[in-house]
Design an enzyme around this catalytic site. Structure first.
Site, PDB file in Angstrom:
ATOM      1  N   LYS A 202      13.190  31.724  91.713  1.00 14.74           N
ATOM      2  CA  LYS A 202      12.674  30.799  90.714  1.00 14.74           C
ATOM      3  C   LYS A 202      11.198  30.554  90.988  1.00 14.74           C
ATOM      4  CE  LYS A 202      13.341  26.127  88.889  1.00 14.74           C
ATOM      5  NZ  LYS A 202      14.206  24.953  88.867  1.00 14.74           N
ATOM      6  N   LYS A 255      14.057  33.584  87.202  1.00 15.99           N
ATOM      7  CA  LYS A 255      13.592  32.587  86.249  1.00 15.99           C
ATOM      8  C   LYS A 255      12.111  32.317  86.435  1.00 15.99           C
ATOM      9  CE  LYS A 255      14.480  27.737  85.451  1.00 15.99           C
ATOM     10  NZ  LYS A 255      15.116  26.577  85.969  1.00 15.99           N
TER      11      LYS A 255
HETATM   12  C1  PBG Z   1      15.163  21.707  87.428  1.00 14.77           C
HETATM   13  C2  PBG Z   1      15.177  22.799  86.439  1.00 14.77           C
HETATM   14  C3  PBG Z   1      14.099  23.241  85.684  1.00 14.77           C
HETATM   15  C4  PBG Z   1      14.592  24.200  84.816  1.00 14.77           C
HETATM   16  C5  PBG Z   1      15.942  24.360  85.085  1.00 14.77           C
HETATM   17  N1  PBG Z   1      16.290  23.492  86.106  1.00 14.77           N
HETATM   18  C6  PBG Z   1      12.701  22.757  85.635  1.00 14.77           C
HETATM   19  C7  PBG Z   1      11.876  22.742  86.834  1.00 14.77           C
HETATM   20  O1  PBG Z   1      12.160  23.371  87.849  1.00 14.77           O
HETATM   21  O2  PBG Z   1      10.874  22.063  86.758  1.00 14.77           O
HETATM   22  C8  PBG Z   1      13.783  24.915  83.783  1.00 14.77           C
HETATM   23  C9  PBG Z   1      14.497  25.336  82.568  1.00 14.77           C
HETATM   24  C10 PBG Z   1      13.651  25.586  81.381  1.00 14.77           C
HETATM   25  O3  PBG Z   1      12.411  25.486  81.404  1.00 14.77           O
HETATM   26  O4  PBG Z   1      14.242  25.904  80.349  1.00 14.77           O
HETATM   27  N2  PBG Z   1      15.431  22.047  88.726  1.00 14.77           N
HETATM   28 ZN    ZN Z   2      15.107  20.211  90.025  1.00 16.24          ZN
END
Ligand code: PBG
Ligand code: ZN
Length: 332
Positions: A202, A255
């Site tokens: 991520k 992601k």
């Molecule tokens: C939180 C989380 C995020 C997303 C999924 N879980 C945001 C972040 O890490 O700030 C992003 C999903 C999206 O942008 O559609 N842990």
């Molecule tokens: Zn989070």
């Protein structure tokens, strides 16, 4: 005699049927996971549009039930749940509360649709008053997101989702060692058969912007770059993924999806594991904005973006377009 000296690729493009016969990559309903935002509110009819994500809503339990009902009728097989609690605190206790909003939503969904695969996002950021994905230090560690003390809270969250009936838990926090902590706690609680879908790779991405409005989980200070991956880093993706394999994850998410298709391809080539990709909020909003302006054709752009993600090696795609694509018959 005139022998062809060049490749005549057009021969197999002559008709839709011929193109279909040689097409290798296709999308189907089995590949899609649809995210929903569920709000803990006494207002049964709560349905608030998310401005930066046209067509997406924050939903009360009741409204979620209606929404998912219509999606399941259109062929949706899997959902990913995010919760917005009624109150936040420094330790994000709403994330692992027995009657937390995600726990309630899971029970409701599984009761209505036992076949639906309910995936829960395991993180603290929507539940913490400071908006970070982990516990914040005091004294010597003031302002820092603490790794090891957070693991127990994440594990508690995953177990409480499992008790509510979740089919898959998906940790998205990016603390080190959390898959192991969650696996051990799930096993101890008797959930050794429950899969973990880990957000293994991520990146710290600007494309999460609209999501933070949707889930009301923006950090109140600093950013997430001390725990999410740096966008310029490639090799570390191998280590993150192999660590999560060793710790006991079952499905692995990259992601965002579109801007990181090289990473998806690389990992799918290197590892024999099921890969998923998350077409995140910003990827969704960009397509919506261009379509609303008449600059791009929505259906064509959605399908091509999803196909690209699929082609790069992701078997599963988490996308906010899942529901629409099924309802409109773009994907079956
Ligand atoms: C939180 C989380 C995020 C997303 C999924 N879980 C945001 C972040 O890490 O700030 C992003 C999903 C999206 O942008 O559609 N842990
Ligand atoms: Zn989070």
């Amino acid at each position: 005699m005139n022998l062809p000296e060049f490749h005549r690729g057009r021969r197999l493009r002559r008709s839709a049927a011929l193109r279909g016969m040689v097409r290798e990559v296709k999308l189907c309903a089995d590949d899609l996971i649809m995210p929903y935002f569920v709000v803990d509110t006494p207002d049964h009819a709560f349905r608030k549009p998310i401005d930066s994500m046209p067509g997406q809503y924050q939903l009360s339990l009741n409204e979620l039930e209606k929404q998912v009902g219509s999606a399941v009728a259109a062929g949706l097989k899997s959902v990913l749940l995010f919760g917005i609690p009624s109150a936040k605190d420094p330790l994000g206790s709403g994330a692992y509360a027995e009657d937390g909003i995600v726990q309630k939503a899971v029970r409701m969904l599984k009761k209505n649709w036992p076949e639906l695969v309910v995936v829960t996002d395991v993180c603290l950021c929507e539940y913490t008053s400071h908006g970070h994905c982990g516990m914040i230090g005091e004294g010597d560690t003031i302002g820092r997101v603490l790794n090891d003390p957070t693991l127990e809270l994440l594990a508690k969250t995953a177990v409480s989702h499992a008790r509510a009936g979740a089919d898959i838990v998906a940790p998205s926090d990016m603390m080190d060692g959390r898959v192991l902590a969650i696996r051990e706690s799930l096993d101890e609680a008797g959930f050794e058969d429950l899969p973990i879908m880990s957000y293994a790779v991520k990146y710290a991405s600007c494309y999460y912007g609209p999501f933070r409005d949707a889930a009301e989980g923006a950090p109140k200070f600093g950013d997430r770059r001390t725990y999410q991956m740096d966008p310029g880093v490639v090799k570390e993706a191998f280590r993150e993924l192999s660590a999560d394999i060793e710790e006991g994850a079952d499905i692995f998410i990259v992601k965002p999806a579109g801007p990181y298709q090289d990473i998806i391809r690389m990992l799918d080539d290197a590892f024999d594991v099921p890969m998923a990709a998350y077409q995140v909020s910003g990827e969704y909003s960009m397509i919506c904005a261009a379509a609303q302006n008449g600059w791009l054709d929505e259906k064509a752009t959605v399908m091509e973006s999803l196909l690209g993600i699929r082609r790069s090696g992701a078997k599963l795609i988490i996308t906010y377009f899942a529901e629409k694509a099924l309802k409109e018959g773009w994907i079956r």
